[in-house]
Motif scaffolding. Structure first.
Motif, PDB file in Angstrom:
ATOM      1  N   HIS A 122       0.873  -1.237   0.105  1.00 40.66           N
ATOM      2  CA  HIS A 122      -0.019  -0.041   0.180  1.00 40.66           C
ATOM      3  C   HIS A 122       0.734   1.133   0.022  1.00 40.66           C
ATOM      4  O   HIS A 122       0.673   2.113  -0.647  1.00 40.66           O
ATOM      5  N   GLU A 123       1.853   0.980   0.922  1.00 36.69           N
ATOM      6  CA  GLU A 123       2.723   2.521   1.204  1.00 36.69           C
ATOM      7  C   GLU A 123       3.428   2.755  -0.311  1.00 36.69           C
ATOM      8  O   GLU A 123       3.492   3.838  -0.492  1.00 36.69           O
ATOM      9  N   HIS A 127       1.288   5.077  -2.363  1.00 35.39           N
ATOM     10  CA  HIS A 127       1.721   6.600  -2.252  1.00 35.39           C
ATOM     11  C   HIS A 127       2.897   6.940  -3.064  1.00 35.39           C
ATOM     12  O   HIS A 127       3.088   8.077  -3.163  1.00 35.39           O
ATOM     13  N   GLU A 167      -5.195   9.490   1.054  1.00 33.06           N
ATOM     14  CA  GLU A 167      -5.887   8.301   1.035  1.00 33.06           C
ATOM     15  C   GLU A 167      -6.738   8.179  -0.034  1.00 33.06           C
ATOM     16  O   GLU A 167      -6.803   7.282  -0.665  1.00 33.06           O
TER      17      GLU A 167
HETATM   18 FE   LIG Z   1      -1.705   5.245   3.177  1.00 34.87          FE
END
Ligand SMILES: [Fe+2]
Length: 273
Positions: A122-123, A127, A167
């Motif tokens: 996810h990170e 992102h 997010e």
């Molecule tokens: Fe996040």
């Protein structure tokens, strides 16, 4: 952020490297292949630029330094390995220092589709491509600085800002809706839902209605009933400049006015037996 987790972060060796197992690398491989098959026409152009620059390995989890090299060269950011869960204080401090906290564990196969704790996939995938973009990177840094000196109560309001932008943010572009929020980008089902489903509400976000974001409740374990849309990623510059001077006043106003009515059922909590 303070909840218990079954995951334990891997500790990097003295060269900063993590010796991921074959199974962990193969989970990355499958997640990456699946997610890449969903990004055509769904993510914003700035994300695609970052994705190309980062050029993630297809068959293994990248070492954080491989990602940091690209971030440093573009926006001066870097990844920072952290435990599976960190407190708000640490979180804001790292962001204010342009260090993006990355929990160094990867989800298990049982939670392949959904997990509440942000893992390395996810990170990094969600992102880091946007962290090569100056507007997104500067906004995230300013957010960290805003949170540093905020009280525990105020940080709960600030958390909504992060939630509805970094997010779960959308862009309403001339080509159609696009995603920039990492929580959506790392979930194929929420990508479809956020962009195409008629159920969720999609509100415009600008420096004029940041207060609305502070007053909008969310749940972390459901598809979002509300998304906030910017026109373009550079709108984050205007929001950042406005927030730097006004944010604490806005938090005070949000406290006085209270939260909007939730568009979701409260989470069922298990009774203690
Ligand atoms: Fe996040």
């Amino acid at each position: 952020m303070s909840k218990a987790t079954k995951y334990i972060s891997r500790v990097p060796d003295d060269k900063g490297l993590i010796d991921w197992s074959d199974e962990e690398n193969s989970i990355w491989q499958e997640l990456l292949a699946r997610q890449l098959s969903h990004i055509e026409g769904t993510v914003c152009d700035e994300y695609l630029v970052g994705l190309k620059l980062l050029n993630f390995p297809a068959d293994r989890i990248p070492q954080l330094e491989e990602v940091s090299v690209v971030l440093r060269a573009t926006t001066g950011w870097q990844c920072e390995p952290v435990p599976a869960l960190i407190g708000f204080g640490e979180f804001f401090k790292l962001l204010s220092e342009k260090k993006f906290p990355v929990a160094t564990f990867i989800r298990s196969r049982e939670e392949f589709d959904y997990l509440q704790e942000p893992d390395i996939f996810h990170e990094i995938f969600g992102h880091c491509p946007l962290l090569t973009n100056p507007s997104f990177a500067n906004y995230t840094e300013a957010y960290g600085k805003m949170g540093l000196n905020a009280s525990k109560e105020d940080r709960i309001f600030l958390a909504r800002l992060y939630w509805f932008t970094v997010e779960f943010g959308l862009l309403d572009t001339p080509k159609g809706l696009r995603v920039y929020g990492g929580g959506i980008i790392s979930s194929p089902s929420e990508t479809k839902y956020a962009l195409y489903d008629e159920t969720p509400e999609r509100k415009s976000l600008s420096a004029k209605n940041v207060l609305d974001v502070l007053r909008t409740p969310y749940r972390i374990d459901i598809m979002q009933p509300i998304y906030f849309m910017l026109k373009e990623i550079t709108d984050l510059d205007k929001i950042r400049e406005y927030e730097i001077s006004e944010i604490m006043d806005l938090v005070e106003q949000a406290k006085k006015l209270g939260l909007f009515e939730a568009k979701f059922q409260p989470k069922q909590t298990k009774k203690a037996s």
